[in-house]
Write a protein that holds these residues in place. Structure first.
Motif, short mmCIF file in Angstrom:
data_model
loop_
_atom_site.label_atom_id
_atom_site.label_comp_id
_atom_site.label_asym_id
_atom_site.label_seq_id
_atom_site.Cartn_x
_atom_site.Cartn_y
_atom_site.Cartn_z
N THR A 80 54.54 -72.57 15.33
CA THR A 80 53.35 -72.12 16.04
C THR A 80 52.73 -73.23 16.88
O THR A 80 52.28 -73.01 17.99
N THR A 81 52.71 -74.44 16.34
CA THR A 81 52.09 -75.54 17.07
C THR A 81 53.09 -76.27 17.94
O THR A 81 52.78 -76.68 19.05
N GLY A 82 54.31 -76.45 17.44
CA GLY A 82 55.34 -77.10 18.25
C GLY A 82 55.19 -78.60 18.33
O GLY A 82 54.13 -79.17 18.07
N ARG A 83 56.28 -79.25 18.70
CA ARG A 83 56.29 -80.70 18.75
C ARG A 83 55.59 -81.26 19.97
O ARG A 83 55.39 -82.47 20.08
N GLU A 182 71.41 -81.37 15.72
CA GLU A 182 71.47 -82.84 15.74
C GLU A 182 70.14 -83.41 15.27
O GLU A 182 69.07 -82.91 15.61
N ASP A 183 70.23 -84.50 14.49
CA ASP A 183 69.04 -85.14 13.95
C ASP A 183 69.22 -86.66 14.00
O ASP A 183 70.00 -87.20 13.22
N PRO A 184 68.52 -87.36 14.93
CA PRO A 184 67.52 -86.88 15.88
C PRO A 184 68.13 -85.94 16.93
O PRO A 184 69.31 -86.03 17.24
N LEU A 190 64.58 -78.14 18.16
CA LEU A 190 64.14 -78.19 16.77
C LEU A 190 62.94 -77.27 16.53
O LEU A 190 62.69 -76.86 15.40
N ASP A 191 62.17 -76.98 17.57
CA ASP A 191 61.10 -75.99 17.49
C ASP A 191 61.64 -74.57 17.62
O ASP A 191 61.19 -73.65 16.93
N LEU A 192 62.60 -74.40 18.54
CA LEU A 192 63.10 -73.06 18.84
C LEU A 192 63.77 -72.42 17.63
O LEU A 192 63.56 -71.23 17.36
N VAL A 193 64.58 -73.18 16.92
CA VAL A 193 65.36 -72.61 15.82
C VAL A 193 64.46 -71.95 14.78
O VAL A 193 64.64 -70.76 14.46
N PRO A 399 56.72 -90.93 20.37
CA PRO A 399 56.97 -91.05 18.93
C PRO A 399 58.19 -90.24 18.52
O PRO A 399 58.39 -89.11 18.96
N GLY A 400 59.00 -90.81 17.65
CA GLY A 400 60.23 -90.15 17.24
C GLY A 400 60.03 -88.89 16.44
O GLY A 400 60.96 -88.10 16.30
N ALA A 401 58.82 -88.67 15.90
CA ALA A 401 58.57 -87.47 15.11
C ALA A 401 58.84 -86.20 15.89
O ALA A 401 59.13 -85.15 15.30
N ARG A 402 58.76 -86.28 17.21
CA ARG A 402 59.04 -85.11 18.04
C ARG A 402 60.51 -84.72 18.01
O ARG A 402 60.87 -83.61 18.41
N PHE A 403 61.38 -85.62 17.54
CA PHE A 403 62.81 -85.42 17.72
C PHE A 403 63.60 -85.45 16.42
O PHE A 403 64.83 -85.50 16.48
N ARG A 404 62.96 -85.44 15.28
CA ARG A 404 63.75 -85.62 14.05
C ARG A 404 63.29 -84.70 12.94
O ARG A 404 62.14 -84.24 12.92
N LEU A 405 64.22 -84.45 12.01
CA LEU A 405 63.93 -83.69 10.81
C LEU A 405 63.94 -84.61 9.60
O LEU A 405 62.91 -84.84 8.98
N SER A 406 65.11 -85.15 9.27
CA SER A 406 65.21 -86.06 8.12
C SER A 406 65.67 -87.45 8.53
O SER A 406 65.75 -88.34 7.69
N ALA A 407 65.97 -87.65 9.80
CA ALA A 407 66.39 -88.97 10.28
C ALA A 407 65.24 -89.96 10.16
O ALA A 407 64.07 -89.58 10.09
#
Length: 443
Positions: A80-83, A182-184, A190-193, A399-407
């Protein structure tokens, strides 16, 4: 539990909409627990099944997640908020290296191509029922795909890479299905999925692309689709080598029912060869956008794939927007035919800027990555602190938080407009913000 916010609604649709709106507005924060279903049902005076249906809808939309007896909570990065909210407001006077945009000086002028396309439209107006793909675009695109070894298949046009990816996923998957990502990786993907109700399954990345063992684990764990960026991977700059492609093809060959989507959005700005994976699985799609080389406002991507996938995408597109503007398609054909973009020169310019920064950082003891494209990825121990210190020093990075899940944490530096004179001072600032670190991967 919810502070000042009171969930409202009598129907499942009303309850889910109320919670989703609260998440979007920030009244419910990422990671915040939600009331147990029975407790909320009593509060609202409704049947527990009504609350269960509302929570199920929110899970499918990627807004909340459920952990058994630990209950439900807002996702750490809710769809809902997105990266896009994980971004910087760049103050005046700060050098912006966070936006991910191409260098405007390397984009072609568009006026003459669009004027010629508009003049043709005046002579031959496009009406309902016209072929949704310009024949000239199809011929030129197919010739380029053939030259790069992409398997033959029907072709259609979407409004950019993300539009194509969304349509392909929706054509094959159902809410709850796993998608190896992919992570990152690209934050929009990562938002779309999860926004489609799908479950992202992280796959580690190094300079040569996705890691085969991680992909194998994701597919053996039940992922039904995989998204791979062939070149200019955002944010790391990874590019799939032929050796890595062989390893990935071997993994995919053991899972022929998996949907493979390849994104070659770096076409036209990369001087590394393409090593496509398409054709190993029964269902596949290969997407090639013009945004990075010709301009982000040219919302056009060519999509090819197996007959079933492309037919489903075309059919669903007919029920929505119908087609991508033939005016835009014909302008792109003219730009291609006129050689408006010198791909070799553009790729060389971005490579020189990346390599100069990576070398300068290495001299200062900072490891960085970027084989292709317009970004450099720097693993850091404290992402928030590094971004803040760089901003204080006059440099805005993403910031990398926009591009990663567990990386692990990192920062993305867009070098598309970085000058030779800025490289040294920027490297000094990054080194001061990060501190010396040993070489590492970012899986």
């Amino acid at each position: 539990m919810l502070g000042e916010y009171r969930i409202a609604g009598r129907r499942a649709a009303d309850i889910s909409a109320n919670i989703e709106r609260a998440v979007g507005e920030g009244a419910l924060e990422p990671g915040q627990p939600l009331p147990p279903m029975r407790e909320l049902a009593v509060t609202l005076g409704v049947n527990p099944n009504t609350v269960a249906a509302a929570y199920r809808t929110l899970r499918e939309r990627g807004v909340i997640e459920t952990h058994g007896r630990r209950g439900s909570r807002v996702r750490p990065k809710p769809a809902t908020t997105g990266r896009e909210k994980v971004r910087l407001d760049v103050p005046e006077g700060v050098r912006d290296l966070a936006d991910g945009n191409p260098d405007p000086a390397l984009l072609p002028p568009l006026a003459s191509a669009f004027a010629a396309a508009a003049a043709r439209a005046d002579r031959e107006p496009v009406l309902y029922g016209a072929d949704p793909v310009d024949p000239g675009l199809a011929r030129a695109a197919r010739a380029a795909l053939d030259a790069d070894g992409v398997p033959a298949g029907p072709l259609t046009v979407a409004s950019g890479s993300l539009d194509a990816v969304e349509r392909v996923l929706a054509a094959h998957l159902r809410p709850g299905d796993g998608v190896a990502v992919e992570d990152p990786g690209w934050g929009r993907t990562l938002d779309l999925v999860p926004a489609l109700g799908l479950r992202p399954v992280p796959v580690g990345v190094d300079d040569e692309g996705p890691l085969p063992d991680d992909l194998r684990a994701a597919l053996e764990g039940g992922a039904r689709a995989v998204l791979i960026t062939d070149r200019a991977q955002n944010p790391t700059g990874a590019s799939v080598t032929e050796a890595r492609a062989r390893a990935l093809r071997s993994v995919l060959a053991d899972h022929p029912g998996v949907l493979l989507i390849e994104d070659d959005h770096g076409h036209g700005i990369v001087d590394l060869p393409l090593s496509p994976l398409a054709g190993v699985t029964r269902h596949w799609a290969f997407v090639r956008s013009v945004a990075k080389a010709y301009g982000p406002d040219l919302r056009l991507a060519v999509l090819t794939g197996d007959e079933v996938t492309v037919d489903r995408v075309r059919g669903r597109q007919r029920l929505g927007p119908g087609w991508v503007s033939l005016l835009v398609q014909r302008a792109v054909v003219l730009l291609w035919g006129d050689g408006a973009v010198d791909g070799t020169a553009v790729a060389s310019a971005y490579r020189e800027r990346r390599e100069a920064l990576i070398a300068a950082l290495a001299e200062r003891g900072v490891a960085a990555h970027g084989r292709s494209g317009m970004n450099v990825w720097v693993p850091v121990p404290d992402e928030t602190g590094v971004v803040a210190r760089l901003l204080h020093a006059g440099w805005a990075v993403s910031p990398g938080a926009r591009f990663r899940l567990s990386a692990g944490p990192g920062i993305r530096i867009t070098v598309s407009t970085l000058t030779e004179q800025e490289t040294g001072p920027l490297a000094d600032a990054v080194a001061a913000a990060v501190g010396p670190v040993s070489s590492r991967t970012y899986v």
